[in-house]
Scaffold this active site. Structure first.
Site, mmCIF file in Angstrom:
data_model
loop_
_atom_site.group_PDB
_atom_site.id
_atom_site.type_symbol
_atom_site.label_atom_id
_atom_site.label_comp_id
_atom_site.label_asym_id
_atom_site.label_seq_id
_atom_site.Cartn_x
_atom_site.Cartn_y
_atom_site.Cartn_z
ATOM 1 N N ASP A 104 0.844 -1.191 0.000
ATOM 2 C CA ASP A 104 0.000 0.000 0.000
ATOM 3 C C ASP A 104 0.879 1.240 0.000
ATOM 4 O O ASP A 104 1.864 1.306 0.730
ATOM 5 C CB ASP A 104 -0.851 0.003 1.281
ATOM 6 C CG ASP A 104 -2.320 -0.019 0.981
ATOM 7 O OD1 ASP A 104 -2.833 1.029 0.561
ATOM 8 O OD2 ASP A 104 -2.936 -1.086 1.165
ATOM 9 N N ASP A 209 -3.413 4.306 -2.351
ATOM 10 C CA ASP A 209 -4.537 4.525 -1.437
ATOM 11 C C ASP A 209 -5.190 5.892 -1.682
ATOM 12 O O ASP A 209 -4.502 6.898 -1.886
ATOM 13 C CB ASP A 209 -4.000 4.470 -0.004
ATOM 14 C CG ASP A 209 -5.071 4.669 1.045
ATOM 15 O OD1 ASP A 209 -5.925 3.789 1.162
ATOM 16 O OD2 ASP A 209 -5.055 5.704 1.731
ATOM 17 N N GLU A 273 -6.882 3.403 -5.984
ATOM 18 C CA GLU A 273 -8.187 3.303 -5.327
ATOM 19 C C GLU A 273 -9.067 4.526 -5.555
ATOM 20 O O GLU A 273 -8.748 5.626 -5.115
ATOM 21 C CB GLU A 273 -7.995 3.142 -3.818
ATOM 22 C CG GLU A 273 -9.296 2.877 -3.085
ATOM 23 C CD GLU A 273 -9.288 3.309 -1.629
ATOM 24 O OE1 GLU A 273 -8.488 4.177 -1.249
ATOM 25 O OE2 GLU A 273 -10.126 2.789 -0.874
HETATM 26 C C1 GLC Z 1 -8.534 3.973 1.885
HETATM 27 C C2 GLC Z 1 -8.368 2.709 2.689
HETATM 28 C C3 GLC Z 1 -9.148 2.835 3.981
HETATM 29 C C4 GLC Z 1 -8.627 4.029 4.730
HETATM 30 C C5 GLC Z 1 -8.695 5.286 3.871
HETATM 31 C C6 GLC Z 1 -7.962 6.434 4.499
HETATM 32 O O1 GLC Z 1 -9.848 4.155 1.484
HETATM 33 O O2 GLC Z 1 -8.759 1.600 1.941
HETATM 34 O O3 GLC Z 1 -9.073 1.679 4.757
HETATM 35 O O4 GLC Z 1 -9.346 4.197 5.918
HETATM 36 O O5 GLC Z 1 -8.090 5.070 2.626
HETATM 37 O O6 GLC Z 1 -6.586 6.185 4.508
#
Ligand code: GLC
Length: 529
Positions: A104, A209, A273
């Site tokens: 990540d 992320d 993401e």
């Molecule tokens: C992403 C992650 C999540 C986290 C967020 C803030 O959406 O998947 O788990 O809380 O980022 O970092």
């Protein structure tokens, strides 16, 4: 536009990528928290499952307000996860088994405990001040108000007041997760050093992320209200249309830049993401035509279980992504367990569907044994998001239960009570029991994973077919004179299907051996070859 030949083959294009949430996978030192040594103990299990790659959710140093997604040091391993040599060993053990490792990359924010933020908040002229996003507030009736109306994904205003310097800092997520300012060239340089650091250590890809929030509009004007918002029913974050804080063109440019940059380290994957529908995905593919990048496709975690909706999405998705990498996700650490969302029958049919479409498939740890949401008692909730926004069913602890290795009290995860809830139904849902049962969910996953590696599925063309009786999704994979037919009954009733040109059954999601021409049972998926 990028001139690279997208037809070049990459390891991640058809891979099965197993996601591990390290805190919940295996606790090697019996402190109740999963750790890197625990993962090392269990790599052979993942290899036997047939995965090609492992994606590790964060294991960095962190005060754990967002369980690792609040990083206080990008190049350090958090104490709870083990020592730095453990990650080195884990990477090497994964590679020895001919698998890849993705980690990540938390680009949007750090923890408030990162030394950059500590320095930044110490004074307005600190050299790190501009690593974060600071603004003066407004004043209304003698009261201090945030600079604008922007909202945090995790509830409330996206701004927090810093008394010492009388300014507000932006946080798209928790107030303990200040947003980084990617418009600052020094910050950008530092983040590329982080990328270098981990690539030099030998990792094979990054999961970017919260990428959608990286840039915000530089005018800092208010966002418009969402006319479809239903007060009290919808997550309050959706009260605004996030046109100034998500999906900016600068974001797509940065994704392209990072994807191009990491190529110099080899066949490195970048998966980012953002929860996008097919038009949003098309926008990314069009503006970032890079063969080592894929925007996460989360549509299967939210789409209603209707053949028409699935078909429309899939046909369009395959078209818009062209020769660029595709992916399918049906579970992760932010969404309720697939089996709890859909029920076991549909969950297995969806797993089957996700394996046989062209592209890579993500498997969230524990879904392969049919794990379900764990129970979280009132007052024992850990997820800050759901604490900030109660009553919206947002608690993510439920899908983060410990991996159920056996039927013991703590499911073989640890000898002590886990950091999060208790295992659920581990007497029937566990690795040991399922390994020995040829009809188990685990063995079903092993079979669909093995099948996905056959040439017809790695190379075969996707051929859509019309929906049958509104409820049955059909498609083919075709390679030369060979073809495979994938059939999914997305209804709760039995449906007789037309004669299936002599194909023999390769697998059924009912985990038995029906006559391939027999009526489909409710929510049954079959592969005929
Ligand atoms: C992403 C992650 C999540 C986290 C967020 C803030 O959406 O998947 O788990 O809380 O980022 O970092």
């Amino acid at each position: 536009m990028n001139s690279e030949n997208p037809k070049k083959k990459h390891w991640f294009e058809k891979a099965i990528i197993y996601q591990i949430y390290p805190l919940s996978f295996k606790d090697s030192n019996n402190d109740g928290y999963g750790d890197l040594k625990g993962i090392i103990e269990k790599i052979d299990y993942i290899k036997e499952l047939g995965a090609n790659a492992i994606w590790l959710s964060p294991f960095y140093e962190s005060p754990m307000k967002d369980f690792g997604y609040d990083v206080s040091a990008y190049k350090k391993v958090g104490e709870v996860f083990g020592a730095f040599e453990d990650i080195e060993r884990l990477i090497s053990e994964i590679h020895q088994r001919d698998m890849k490792v993705i980690i990540d990359l938390i680009l949007n924010h750090t923890s408030e405990e990162h030394h950059w933020f500590k320095e930044a908040r110490s004074s307005k002229d600190n050299s790190k001040r501009d690593f974060y996003v600071w603004r003066s507030g407004r004043e209304e009736a003698g009261q201090k108000k945030p600079p604008n109306n922007w909202l945090s994904v995790f509830g409330g205003s996206a701004w927090d007041y810093d008394e010492a310097t009388d300014e507000w800092y932006l946080h798209s997520y928790l107030s303990s997760q200040p947003d980084l300012n990617w418009r600052n060239p020094e910050l950008k340089k530092e983040m590329f050093k982080v990328i270098d650091f981990w690539l030099t250590l030998g990792i094979d890809g990054f999961r970017g992320d919260a990428i959608d929030n990286i840039y915000e509009d530089s005018e800092f004007t208010d966002e418009e209200s969402n006319p479809n918002f239903r007060v009290g029913l919808d997550d309050p974050y959706n009260a605004l249309i996030h046109s100034k804080t998500t999906g900016l063109p600068e974001t797509i440019k940065l994704i392209t830049e990072i994807s191009e940059y990491i190529k110099k380290f080899g066949d490195i994957f970048f998966i980012t993401e953002a929860y996008l529908d097919v038009n949003g995905l098309a926008n990314v593919y069009n503006n970032c035509p890079v063969s080592n990048h894929s925007p996460f496709n989360f549509n299967f975690v939210s789409m209603p279980w209707q053949a028409k909706k699935y078909k429309e999405f899939i046909d369009k998705y395959i078209e818009i992504s062209g020769d660029f990498p595709k992916n399918y996700v049906f579970g992760n650490h932010d969404r309720n367990r697939v089996t709890s969302r859909l029920g076991e029958k549909r969950a297995l049919a969806l797993a089957l569907l996700s394996m046989f479409l062209p592209g890579s498939t993500f498997v969230y740890y524990g879904d392969e044994i049919g794990m379900i949401n764990i129970d979280i008692k009132d007052g024992e909730e850990l997820d800050e998001w759901s604490k900030n926004v109660p009553g919206m069913n947002l608690n993510r602890d439920k899908e983060r239960g410990v991996m159920q290795w056996d039927n013991s009290e703590f499911a073989g995860f640890s000898f002590v009570k886990p950091w999060i809830g208790m295992p659920k139904k581990q007497e029937e849902i566990n690795v040991v029991i399922e390994k020995n049962n040829p009809k188990s969910i685990l063995n079903f996953y092993k079979k669909i994973i093995a099948l996905k590696k056959e040439k017809i599925f790695t190379e075969g063309e996707y051929q859509p077919l019309p929906i049958f009786e509104e409820n049955v999704l059909f498609f083919k994979r075709v390679l030369g004179d060979k073809s495979a037919l994938i059939i999914i009954n997305m209804s709760d009733k039995e449906i007789s299907i037309p004669e299936q040109n002599n194909g023999s059954l390769a697998i059924s999601s009912y985990r038995d051996n029906p006559d391939p021409q027999s009526p489909l049972r409710p929510n049954e998926a079959r592969v005929l070859m």
